[in-house]
Write a protein that holds these residues in place. Structure first.
Motif, short mmCIF file in Angstrom:
data_model
loop_
_atom_site.label_atom_id
_atom_site.label_comp_id
_atom_site.label_asym_id
_atom_site.label_seq_id
_atom_site.Cartn_x
_atom_site.Cartn_y
_atom_site.Cartn_z
N UNK A 108 0.81 -1.21 0.00
CA UNK A 108 0.00 0.00 0.00
C UNK A 108 0.84 1.26 0.00
N UNK A 109 2.06 1.16 0.53
CA UNK A 109 2.98 2.31 0.55
C UNK A 109 3.79 2.42 -0.73
N UNK A 110 3.52 1.53 -1.71
CA UNK A 110 4.14 1.67 -3.02
C UNK A 110 5.25 0.71 -3.35
N UNK A 111 5.50 -0.30 -2.49
CA UNK A 111 6.58 -1.24 -2.75
C UNK A 111 6.37 -1.95 -4.10
N UNK A 112 7.47 -2.25 -4.75
CA UNK A 112 7.42 -2.95 -6.04
C UNK A 112 7.21 -4.45 -5.85
N UNK A 113 7.86 -5.01 -4.82
CA UNK A 113 7.80 -6.45 -4.56
C UNK A 113 8.04 -6.67 -3.07
N UNK A 114 7.20 -7.50 -2.46
CA UNK A 114 7.34 -7.78 -1.03
C UNK A 114 7.34 -9.29 -0.82
N UNK A 115 8.37 -9.77 -0.13
CA UNK A 115 8.45 -11.18 0.24
C UNK A 115 8.45 -11.27 1.75
N UNK A 116 7.48 -11.99 2.29
CA UNK A 116 7.46 -12.26 3.72
C UNK A 116 7.86 -13.69 3.98
N UNK A 117 8.59 -13.92 5.06
CA UNK A 117 8.94 -15.29 5.44
C UNK A 117 8.57 -15.52 6.90
N UNK A 118 7.93 -16.66 7.13
CA UNK A 118 7.56 -17.07 8.49
C UNK A 118 7.22 -18.55 8.42
N UNK A 119 7.80 -19.38 9.28
CA UNK A 119 7.62 -20.83 9.16
C UNK A 119 6.25 -21.36 9.56
N UNK A 120 5.37 -20.53 10.13
CA UNK A 120 4.08 -21.01 10.61
C UNK A 120 3.13 -21.34 9.45
N UNK A 121 2.60 -22.57 9.45
CA UNK A 121 1.65 -22.97 8.43
C UNK A 121 0.34 -22.20 8.56
N UNK A 122 -0.07 -21.93 9.77
CA UNK A 122 -1.34 -21.21 9.97
C UNK A 122 -1.24 -19.78 9.48
N UNK A 123 -0.10 -19.13 9.72
CA UNK A 123 0.09 -17.77 9.20
C UNK A 123 0.05 -17.77 7.68
N UNK A 124 0.65 -18.80 7.08
CA UNK A 124 0.62 -18.92 5.62
C UNK A 124 -0.82 -19.03 5.14
N UNK A 125 -1.65 -19.78 5.85
CA UNK A 125 -3.05 -19.94 5.47
C UNK A 125 -3.81 -18.62 5.62
N UNK A 126 -3.57 -17.89 6.70
CA UNK A 126 -4.25 -16.60 6.88
C UNK A 126 -3.87 -15.63 5.77
N UNK A 127 -2.60 -15.64 5.41
CA UNK A 127 -2.15 -14.79 4.30
C UNK A 127 -2.83 -15.20 3.00
N UNK A 128 -2.93 -16.52 2.78
CA UNK A 128 -3.51 -17.02 1.53
C UNK A 128 -4.96 -16.60 1.35
N UNK A 129 -5.68 -16.42 2.45
CA UNK A 129 -7.06 -15.95 2.35
C UNK A 129 -7.10 -14.54 1.78
#
Length: 328
Positions: A146-167
């Protein structure tokens, strides 16, 4: 749940395009290490969520996707209740809040408050390639876009966080924002010299047994003149003051080192960072971190001395967080 084709297309236009295949292999290895079917369960849940038309979204003032009017036109009350119930299956929701088609996902953390404190001090994020280490469910990743980034990569090993992001990804559609279930130790050691323009590490350092190694690993991921945004728990004191809890800190077992602000700045200097600037120091309150219907486990209020909210149950100084911005 992870669209590697889109990831490859998005990363190909960035200074870190050379790590694309490494990341895919690292995720494949991580999948092989999982010993239970949680990820499969969440994937099935997400695939079963209703297909909804997203007419509007706002990633500037918050993370708001769709609107209640569109939801009402596409789902009846029974379907809406099931939608909410399905979202709550991913409890606990830690970082946020999110507004999803008028549904207020009231997360444990008011992560928007942290963002509001930090964003005035950041370099312009427009057109930058960003890595968010320990990103949780990716709330701040969306704010970076939202602040204008060209590309953002987040890393976090939690499967549940990955699922929340995927929604959120499901309803926002293809955006140059990705989350991979990796830790910083899974990132390449031989990064291209170009590296990421900005690396965030918020709420991670105090969980690391070797904070210096973590800082050096963050530095390795930055490109020339790259910017580090480091947020962590701190205590009061001079440059030699560091707290190492005997056992738990605020009921957390995996807390190792809480430096003073001056000690943290010294660590960064010794690791080769320059232009080190502490931009915010704020004590966490029970209004910023609390239990909600989307996270009904114990939260900060349960971890503080009930007679003195400036102390933890163990008698240590209550959580205070500092954000430091530094450059290589």
């Amino acid at each position: 749940m992870i669209d590697f084709n889109q990831l490859k297309n998005d990363i190909a236009r960035t200074p870190v395009s050379g790590i694309s295949e490494f990341l895919e292999r690292a995720v494949e290895q991580k999948y092989q290490e999982y010993t239970h079917g949680e990820l499969e369960q969440w994937t099935t849940l997400i695939e079963g969520l209703p297909k909804l038309e997203t007419r509007v979204s706002d990633l500037t003032s918050g993370v708001s996707i769709g609107d209640s009017e569109a939801l009402a036109q596409q789902l009846d009350e029974t379907q809406k209740e099931k939608f909410v119930a399905d979202l709550k299956q991913l409890h606990p929701w830690r970082k946020g809040p999110f507004n999803l088609f008028g549904i207020h996902i009231d997360t444990e953390w008011r992560s928007d408050w942290k963002w509001d404190r930090i964003i005035p001090h950041l370099s312009d994020l427009k057109h930058r390639t960003i890595l968010d280490v320990g990103c949780g469910n990716g709330y701040h990743c969306w704010r970076m876009l939202g602040a204008g980034a060209k590309f953002v990569l987040g890393i976090d090993p939690s499967q549940k966080f990955l699922a929340q992001f995927a929604i959120m990804k499901k309803y926002l559609g293809p955006q140059p924002v990705h989350l991979l279930p990796l830790g910083i130790e899974d990132m390449p050691e031989d990064m291209p010299k170009s590296g990421f323009d900005t690396v965030f590490s918020m709420g991670v350092l105090y969980h690391r047994r070797s904070p210096i190694q973590h800082i050096l690993a963050l530095k390795n991921l930055l490109g020339r003149k790259g910017e580090l945004v480091l947020e962590t728990l701190v205590i009061d004191g001079d440059e030699n003051q560091v707290l190492m809890p005997y056992d738990r800190y605020a009921q957390m077992r995996n807390v190792w080192f809480l430096p003073s602000v001056k000690a943290l700045e010294l660590w960064l200097k010794r690791c080769g960072f320059q232009s080190i600037n502490t931009v915010d120091v704020t004590q966490t309150t029970i209004h910023e971190q609390r239990a909600t219907e989307w996270m009904h486990f114990h939260s900060l209020e349960n971890y503080l001395d009930p007679e003195d909210h400036d102390r933890t149950l163990e008698g240590y100084p209550a959580p205070k967080r500092a954000t430091v911005i530094a450059r290589v």
